[in-house]
Scaffold this motif. Structure first.
Motif, PDB file in Angstrom:
ATOM      1  N   THR A 231       0.851  -1.184   0.000  1.00 26.64           N
ATOM      2  CA  THR A 231       0.000   0.000   0.000  1.00 26.64           C
ATOM      3  C   THR A 231       0.892   1.242   0.000  1.00 26.64           C
ATOM      4  OG1 THR A 231      -0.042   0.177   2.408  1.00 26.64           O
ATOM      5  CG2 THR A 231      -1.735  -1.214   1.358  1.00 26.64           C
ATOM      6  N   LEU A 232       0.288   2.401  -0.238  1.00 23.70           N
ATOM      7  CA  LEU A 232       1.045   3.643  -0.235  1.00 23.70           C
ATOM      8  C   LEU A 232       1.716   3.862   1.122  1.00 23.70           C
ATOM      9  CD1 LEU A 232       2.022   6.295  -1.380  1.00 23.70           C
ATOM     10  CD2 LEU A 232      -0.239   7.278  -0.929  1.00 23.70           C
ATOM     11  N   GLU A 233       0.991   3.585   2.194  1.00 26.19           N
ATOM     12  CA  GLU A 233       1.565   3.767   3.530  1.00 26.19           C
ATOM     13  C   GLU A 233       2.789   2.871   3.730  1.00 26.19           C
ATOM     14  OE1 GLU A 233      -1.674   3.387   2.834  1.00 26.19           O
ATOM     15  OE2 GLU A 233      -2.135   5.524   3.168  1.00 26.19           O
ATOM     16  N   GLN A 234       2.704   1.649   3.225  1.00 23.48           N
ATOM     17  CA  GLN A 234       3.845   0.732   3.340  1.00 23.48           C
ATOM     18  C   GLN A 234       5.025   1.212   2.490  1.00 23.48           C
ATOM     19  OE1 GLN A 234       1.568  -2.753   2.128  1.00 23.48           O
ATOM     20  NE2 GLN A 234       1.844  -3.697   4.148  1.00 23.48           N
ATOM     21  N   VAL A 235       4.714   1.717   1.316  1.00 25.62           N
ATOM     22  CA  VAL A 235       5.774   2.213   0.428  1.00 25.62           C
ATOM     23  C   VAL A 235       6.509   3.381   1.092  1.00 25.62           C
ATOM     24  CG1 VAL A 235       6.231   3.420  -1.749  1.00 25.62           C
ATOM     25  CG2 VAL A 235       4.741   1.416  -1.725  1.00 25.62           C
ATOM     26  N   ARG A 236       5.751   4.316   1.653  1.00 26.65           N
ATOM     27  CA  ARG A 236       6.357   5.461   2.337  1.00 26.65           C
ATOM     28  C   ARG A 236       7.334   4.994   3.420  1.00 26.65           C
ATOM     29  NH1 ARG A 236       4.537  10.803   2.703  1.00 26.65           N
ATOM     30  NH2 ARG A 236       2.816  11.413   1.344  1.00 26.65           N
ATOM     31  N   ARG A 237       6.962   3.919   4.101  1.00 24.90           N
ATOM     32  CA  ARG A 237       7.773   3.407   5.204  1.00 24.90           C
ATOM     33  C   ARG A 237       8.998   2.640   4.706  1.00 24.90           C
ATOM     34  NH1 ARG A 237       4.491  -0.807   7.447  1.00 24.90           N
ATOM     35  NH2 ARG A 237       5.666  -2.139   6.004  1.00 24.90           N
ATOM     36  N   ASP A 238       8.858   1.966   3.570  1.00 22.22           N
ATOM     37  CA  ASP A 238       9.878   1.005   3.146  1.00 22.22           C
ATOM     38  C   ASP A 238      10.914   1.535   2.168  1.00 22.22           C
ATOM     39  OD1 ASP A 238       8.713  -0.839   4.801  1.00 22.22           O
ATOM     40  OD2 ASP A 238       7.592  -1.873   3.205  1.00 22.22           O
ATOM     41  N   ILE A 239      10.737   2.771   1.670  1.00 16.43           N
ATOM     42  CA  ILE A 239      11.766   3.324   0.777  1.00 16.43           C
ATOM     43  C   ILE A 239      13.041   3.614   1.571  1.00 16.43           C
ATOM     44  CG2 ILE A 239      10.224   4.282  -0.987  1.00 16.43           C
ATOM     45  CD1 ILE A 239      10.502   7.005   0.447  1.00 16.43           C
ATOM     46  N   HIS A 240      14.172   3.455   0.922  1.00 18.64           N
ATOM     47  CA  HIS A 240      15.471   3.706   1.563  1.00 18.64           C
ATOM     48  C   HIS A 240      16.206   4.810   0.805  1.00 18.64           C
ATOM     49  CE1 HIS A 240      15.444   0.490   4.539  1.00 18.64           C
ATOM     50  NE2 HIS A 240      14.845  -0.267   3.627  1.00 18.64           N
ATOM     51  N   MET A 241      16.284   5.979   1.448  1.00 16.09           N
ATOM     52  CA  MET A 241      16.896   7.143   0.823  1.00 16.09           C
ATOM     53  C   MET A 241      18.111   7.637   1.618  1.00 16.09           C
ATOM     54  SD  MET A 241      15.220   8.198  -1.958  1.00 16.09           S
ATOM     55  CE  MET A 241      15.289   6.497  -2.488  1.00 16.09           C
ATOM     56  N   GLU A 242      18.734   6.733   2.372  1.00 11.30           N
ATOM     57  CA  GLU A 242      19.827   7.143   3.256  1.00 11.30           C
ATOM     58  C   GLU A 242      20.973   7.828   2.508  1.00 11.30           C
ATOM     59  OE1 GLU A 242      17.543   3.898   5.219  1.00 11.30           O
ATOM     60  OE2 GLU A 242      18.454   4.118   3.220  1.00 11.30           O
ATOM     61  N   LYS A 243      21.233   7.385   1.294  1.00 11.06           N
ATOM     62  CA  LYS A 243      22.359   7.969   0.547  1.00 11.06           C
ATOM     63  C   LYS A 243      22.090   9.412   0.128  1.00 11.06           C
ATOM     64  CE  LYS A 243      22.349   4.959  -2.914  1.00 11.06           C
ATOM     65  NZ  LYS A 243      22.680   4.323  -4.220  1.00 11.06           N
TER      66      LYS A 243
END
Length: 271
Positions: A231-243
């Motif tokens: 879901t969109l909520e899960q996607v928001r949580r699971d993206i990795h933008m640390e770099k």
């Protein structure tokens, strides 16, 4: 006494200057000085910001501002048209003119004094400001549905509008993230030394490449997670933008990693 911040003006090629705004809510600008007149790309948020830009131009040249290019319809890029070039020919895409005419009718826009384009184009127009030429082109839907990029071939420089923000998550209008990435790829194929972003610091080609990598990285992550059924909520949580931890985030303008992911998610859903 505290020093008052001032816009930064830097020469980025023969007769070509980048104007880096000292106000994050007002766009950067670019100006080219020809033999008989000046071309300005974007004019800032309002009369106050435009007066600062015009003052910077006048420190370098007394020639008339003959042409203004607006990269898109947002007020922070064209609110100063009337001040900077009251008799200049204003150039934009067809879409930008149409949206400007619509936006200026909105009740909350009464404070802005817009000057919509006199000359519009659909794909590309070449402006000859002797002894230079300027290539103004529509890269396809990207930040908005009618952006214009302005390439200065003799100076190996480009003015990107909000298709590029230096080390920042962008606001995403009614455009296309997929085509936006392709537009960045095409820009990166050009001979480039200096890149003027819509906001923030003057950039080099490597900065533009990093922004492109951010957009592509996020797009691929959202696409993969969506295909897994998240879901969109899960996607928001699971993206990795640390770099990209040094990128600016602006929740007010829906310009965060999560906001960008949501826009991409909705665009993928619409396909």
């Amino acid at each position: 006494m505290l020093a008052v911040a001032e816009p930064a003006v830097k020469q980025i090629g023969t007769a070509l200057y980048a104007y880096i705004s000292d106000n994050d809510t007002s766009a950067n600008c670019t100006f080219l000085i020809g033999d008989a007149g000046i071309l300005v790309v974007d004019t800032g948020l309002n009369e106050t910001e435009a007066a600062k830009l015009l003052n910077a131009i006048r420190r370098i040249s007394p020639l008339p501002v003959k042409f203004i290019v607006n990269t898109h319809y947002h007020p922070d890029h064209q609110g100063g048209n009337l001040t900077v070039g009251p008799s200049a020919v204003v150039i934009s895409t067809d879409f930008t003119r149409e949206r400007t005419l619509a936006v200026q009718q909105a009740p909350n826009m009464k404070a802005f004094h817009f000057r919509p384009a006199d000359l519009t184009f659909q794909q590309q127009v070449t402006l000859h400001l002797e002894p230079y030429s300027v290539q103004i082109y529509f890269p396809g839907r990207a930040h908005t549905s009618g952006d214009a990029l302005v390439y200065f071939p003799q100076q190996h420089a480009i003015s990107m509008g909000d298709l590029f923000l230096n080390r920042s998550s962008p606001a995403m209008d009614d455009g296309s993230a997929d085509n936006w990435i392709q537009a960045l790829d095409r820009a990166l194929e050009l001979p480039l030394e200096n890149v003027v972003p819509g906001h923030f610091d003057l950039a080099r080609k490597s900065d533009l490449k990093r922004f492109r990598d951010y957009m592509n990285d996020l797009y691929q992550q959202v696409n993969t997670l969506k295909q897994k059924g998240e879901t969109l909520e899960q996607v928001r949580r699971d993206i990795h933008m640390e770099k990209y931890s040094d990128f600016r985030q602006y929740p007010k303008y829906e310009a965060t990693f999560g906001d960008n992911a949501a826009t991409i998610y909705h665009q993928l859903q619409a396909h």
